[in-house]
Write a protein that holds these residues in place. Structure first.
Motif, PDB file in Angstrom:
ATOM      1  N   SER A  11      -6.034   0.767   1.997  1.00 22.91           N
ATOM      2  CA  SER A  11      -4.896   0.244   2.775  1.00 22.91           C
ATOM      3  C   SER A  11      -5.455   0.093   4.397  1.00 22.91           C
ATOM      4  O   SER A  11      -4.959  -1.162   4.753  1.00 22.91           O
ATOM      5  CB  SER A  11      -3.912   1.128   2.940  1.00 22.91           C
ATOM      6  OG  SER A  11      -4.291   2.509   3.571  1.00 22.91           O
ATOM      7  N   VAL A  64       0.786  -1.281   0.035  1.00 25.40           N
ATOM      8  CA  VAL A  64      -0.117  -0.096  -0.048  1.00 25.40           C
ATOM      9  C   VAL A  64       0.835   1.383   0.012  1.00 25.40           C
ATOM     10  O   VAL A  64       0.621   2.156  -0.917  1.00 25.40           O
ATOM     11  CB  VAL A  64      -0.904  -0.104   1.145  1.00 25.40           C
ATOM     12  CG1 VAL A  64      -1.591   1.471   1.584  1.00 25.40           C
ATOM     13  CG2 VAL A  64      -2.050  -1.094   0.874  1.00 25.40           C
ATOM     14  N   LEU A 102      -7.097   5.131  -2.034  1.00 21.32           N
ATOM     15  CA  LEU A 102      -5.989   3.943  -1.895  1.00 21.32           C
ATOM     16  C   LEU A 102      -5.562   4.104  -0.346  1.00 21.32           C
ATOM     17  O   LEU A 102      -5.461   2.825   0.339  1.00 21.32           O
ATOM     18  CB  LEU A 102      -4.790   4.436  -2.732  1.00 21.32           C
ATOM     19  CG  LEU A 102      -4.970   4.159  -3.925  1.00 21.32           C
ATOM     20  CD1 LEU A 102      -3.646   4.642  -4.665  1.00 21.32           C
ATOM     21  CD2 LEU A 102      -5.277   2.612  -4.434  1.00 21.32           C
ATOM     22  N   SER A 103      -5.711   5.023   0.370  1.00 21.60           N
ATOM     23  CA  SER A 103      -5.582   4.946   1.980  1.00 21.60           C
ATOM     24  C   SER A 103      -6.546   4.105   2.584  1.00 21.60           C
ATOM     25  O   SER A 103      -6.506   3.227   3.509  1.00 21.60           O
ATOM     26  CB  SER A 103      -5.499   6.279   2.437  1.00 21.60           C
ATOM     27  OG  SER A 103      -4.263   7.098   1.819  1.00 21.60           O
TER      28      SER A 103
END
Length: 149
Positions: free
Chosen positions: A140, A78, A136-137
């Motif tokens: 993750s 990630v 994307l965070s």
């Protein structure tokens, strides 16, 4: 040695793989430290119990090491993915986005629009980059969450 010349940074075919190797070289140390910390967190008792049960080294790796280091690997995947989306310095310093824009990353694209006084497009691109990094965070957090929780 008689080998043909390779246009590492001036060929559209070789410029992007060259920058990828540069980025890989730059981030390898960080990845090794994270994986080493994950491996050191695995208790030795687990391997001793597996050896007493007759597990081979290969079976210990696949059944113990990989599952116990899964969170470290997911964290690395990630973080490195987020870093690739925000990569700016390497293409800016090495190729300035060339040849023919083949090494232009999202960060360099944003920089080029802002410095050319195209602030509307730059602002829209930066907003999209923030949304992408935020998504994307969140992904993750989902990947790093333990199955036991």
């Amino acid at each position: 040695m008689g080998l043909p010349d390779v246009a590492w940074l001036t060929s559209t075919a070789w410029a992007k793989p060259t920058l990828a190797l540069l980025f890989l070289w730059k981030t390898t140390g960080f990845a090794i430290i994270i994986l080493l910390a994950g491996l050191q967190a695995v208790p030795a008792d687990v391997y001793e119990a597996a050896a007493l049960d007759g597990a081979s080294r290969r079976r210990q790796f696949w059944s113990l090491t990989l599952p116990l280091v899964r969170r470290s690997i997911a964290f690395l995947v990630v973080v490195q993915t987020l870093a690739v989306f925000q990569m700016f310095a390497e293409p800016f310093v090495v190729t300035q986005g060339g040849p023919y824009g083949s090494t232009t990353t999202s960060g360099l694209f944003l920089y080029n629009h802002i410095t050319s006084s195209d602030l509307g497009t730059g602002a829209a691109n930066s907003f999209l980059l923030v949304l992408l990094v935020f998504a994307l965070s969140l992904l993750s957090v989902r990947l790093l969450r333990s199955r036991d929780e």
